[in-house]
Design an enzyme around this catalytic site. Structure first.
Site, PDB file in Angstrom:
ATOM      1  N   SER A 214      -5.745  -4.471  -5.078  1.00 18.97           N
ATOM      2  CA  SER A 214      -5.463  -3.040  -5.150  1.00 18.97           C
ATOM      3  C   SER A 214      -6.414  -2.358  -6.138  1.00 18.97           C
ATOM      4  O   SER A 214      -7.631  -2.443  -5.985  1.00 18.97           O
ATOM      5  CB  SER A 214      -4.001  -2.812  -5.524  1.00 18.97           C
ATOM      6  OG  SER A 214      -3.632  -1.465  -5.340  1.00 18.97           O
ATOM      7  N   ASP A 298       0.702  -3.679   4.779  1.00 17.99           N
ATOM      8  CA  ASP A 298       0.604  -3.090   3.441  1.00 17.99           C
ATOM      9  C   ASP A 298       1.273  -1.718   3.448  1.00 17.99           C
ATOM     10  O   ASP A 298       0.865  -0.825   4.198  1.00 17.99           O
ATOM     11  CB  ASP A 298      -0.869  -2.962   3.042  1.00 17.99           C
ATOM     12  CG  ASP A 298      -1.054  -2.614   1.577  1.00 17.99           C
ATOM     13  OD1 ASP A 298      -0.204  -1.894   1.024  1.00 17.99           O
ATOM     14  OD2 ASP A 298      -2.043  -3.062   0.984  1.00 17.99           O
ATOM     15  N   HIS A 330       1.764  -5.335   0.496  1.00 15.27           N
ATOM     16  CA  HIS A 330       0.812  -5.039  -0.575  1.00 15.27           C
ATOM     17  C   HIS A 330       0.789  -6.112  -1.656  1.00 15.27           C
ATOM     18  O   HIS A 330      -0.276  -6.479  -2.153  1.00 15.27           O
ATOM     19  CB  HIS A 330       1.144  -3.685  -1.208  1.00 15.27           C
ATOM     20  CG  HIS A 330       0.085  -3.174  -2.134  1.00 15.27           C
ATOM     21  ND1 HIS A 330      -1.199  -2.879  -1.717  1.00 15.27           N
ATOM     22  CD2 HIS A 330       0.113  -2.912  -3.466  1.00 15.27           C
ATOM     23  CE1 HIS A 330      -1.908  -2.446  -2.746  1.00 15.27           C
ATOM     24  NE2 HIS A 330      -1.142  -2.463  -3.817  1.00 15.27           N
TER      25      HIS A 330
END
Length: 361
Positions: A214, A298, A330
């Site tokens: 991320s 995600d 995610h």
């Protein structure tokens, strides 16, 4: 007495006199309008009255000022609070301090204190696989929320599956590190961590691999691009193309004002974004091998972001691998897929760092 015809003539005279009198009085108290004034009065059919446009103009100005004031307050709030959306050092209901340390997982580690280029004091954990281990060392950059203690279970499995050392950097403003989060600050912090690893004598400095998930992927991409001679490979998981593209995902109304390379909306407020993290413009400059790990479910970063990053990178870098997990979300792809998650990482490390861990059959 007047005849009927005379009565009619008299009545007509009276009516004419009344009309003339009324018109005379109207002219006295309501003088004829000038052309400019005529154009300034608007008849209202519903009420039969006339509204002076100067009053209507005042209403419109007040309305415009009110709307402008609301927009200005909203813009000011967005400018002031945007970093709170990008950087979340403390999870709701949880303390900033580390809940656990690597010792809880029976991992051998040391506390490492660093100084960033701008003087900020940073805390890190260097977790050693084994005293004499000369395999790869992973420089791990976490997501935007929480602290490095929340990643210890993942790191424990990473060490077990990949037989690697792991350096866990606590960004400024996170955990026990000082300072406040910012894009340039994070880049400085990451560079300080890499510089520390390069100077260590108990690792193979030719096998430093950057892993970022991320926001950590955005950080890692910059570090890999800036240090082609120090970082031997890059692993990205569920990383976004840019904050410009993420703005409309985090707050849908922003898609009408802020946009990036894959957004279709206007970009009239792009200038207010303090931390753009424009990874899509940097990934094409990374020369080292790159492994892209994408969870197709995600719920935070749309999976299309990872696909765009891969396509941009592979245009110039032919050593790019894209791996997708249909049920991966995610944060939990590694947990959901277990060994199936680790296998492509093992194969990747075996190729770029041959002395790394064996593939689990």
């Amino acid at each position: 007495m007047y005849s009927s015809s005379q009565n009619k003539k008299y009545a007509l005279k009276i009516s004419s006199l009344q009309i003339k009198t009324i018109l005379t009085l109207h002219q006295i108290y309501n003088p004829p309008l000038q052309n400019s004034e005529i154009t300034r009065r608007i008849p209202l059919m519903e009420t039969g009255g006339v509204v002076d446009p100067s009053r209507m103009g005042s209403w419109l100005k007040a309305l415009a000022y009110g709307a402008g004031g609301i927009a200005a307050v909203g813009l000011a709030a967005l400018v002031a609070l945007q970093e709170k959306l990008v950087y979340v050092p403390v999870l709701p209901g949880m303390p900033r301090a580390y809940a656990v340390t690597p010792a809880r997982y029976r991992l051998s580690y040391e506390d490492v204190w660093l100084r960033s280029a701008d003087g900020v004091k940073l805390h890190s954990w260097f977790v050693k696989f084994a005293p004499d281990h000369r395999g790869p060392t992973i420089l791990f950059f976490q997501e935007n929320a929480g602290n490095i203690a929340h990643r210890l279970e993942f790191v424990r499995l990473m060490m077990q599956k990949l037989e690697c050392n792991v350096f866990m950097l606590s960004y400024r403003g996170y955990g026990e590190s000082e300072g406040s989060p910012s894009q340039q600050g994070f880049i400085n912090d990451a560079q300080a961590a890499l510089n520390h690893l390069i100077k260590r004598e108990d690792i193979d400095t030719s096998k430093i691999i950057v892993f970022g998930r991320s926001l950590g992927g955005a950080v890692g991409t910059v570090i890999a691009k800036n240090n082609p001679d120090k970082v031997c490979a890059l692993i990205l998981e569920n990383t976004f193309t840019s904050i410009y593209d993420m703005a409309g995902v985090m707050l849908p109304f922003l898609k009408y004002f802020i946009g990036g390379s894959i957004s279709k909306g206007p970009k009239i407020l792009n200038f207010i974004v303090k931390s753009p993290w424009n990874t899509i413009d940097i990934i094409g400059q990374v020369k080292q091998p790159i492994l892209f790990v994408s969870g197709l479910r995600d719920e935070v970063v749309p999976p299309i972001h990872m696909r765009h990053l891969y396509e941009k990178a592979s245009d110039k870098n032919k050593d790019c691998i894209f791996v997708e997990f249909p049920s991966g979300m995610h944060m939990d792809t590694w947990y959901t897929y277990a060994d199936r998650y680790w296998r492509p990482l093992q194969l990747f490390l075996q190729r770029i760092a041959p002395n790394g861990g064996d593939v689990v059959q």
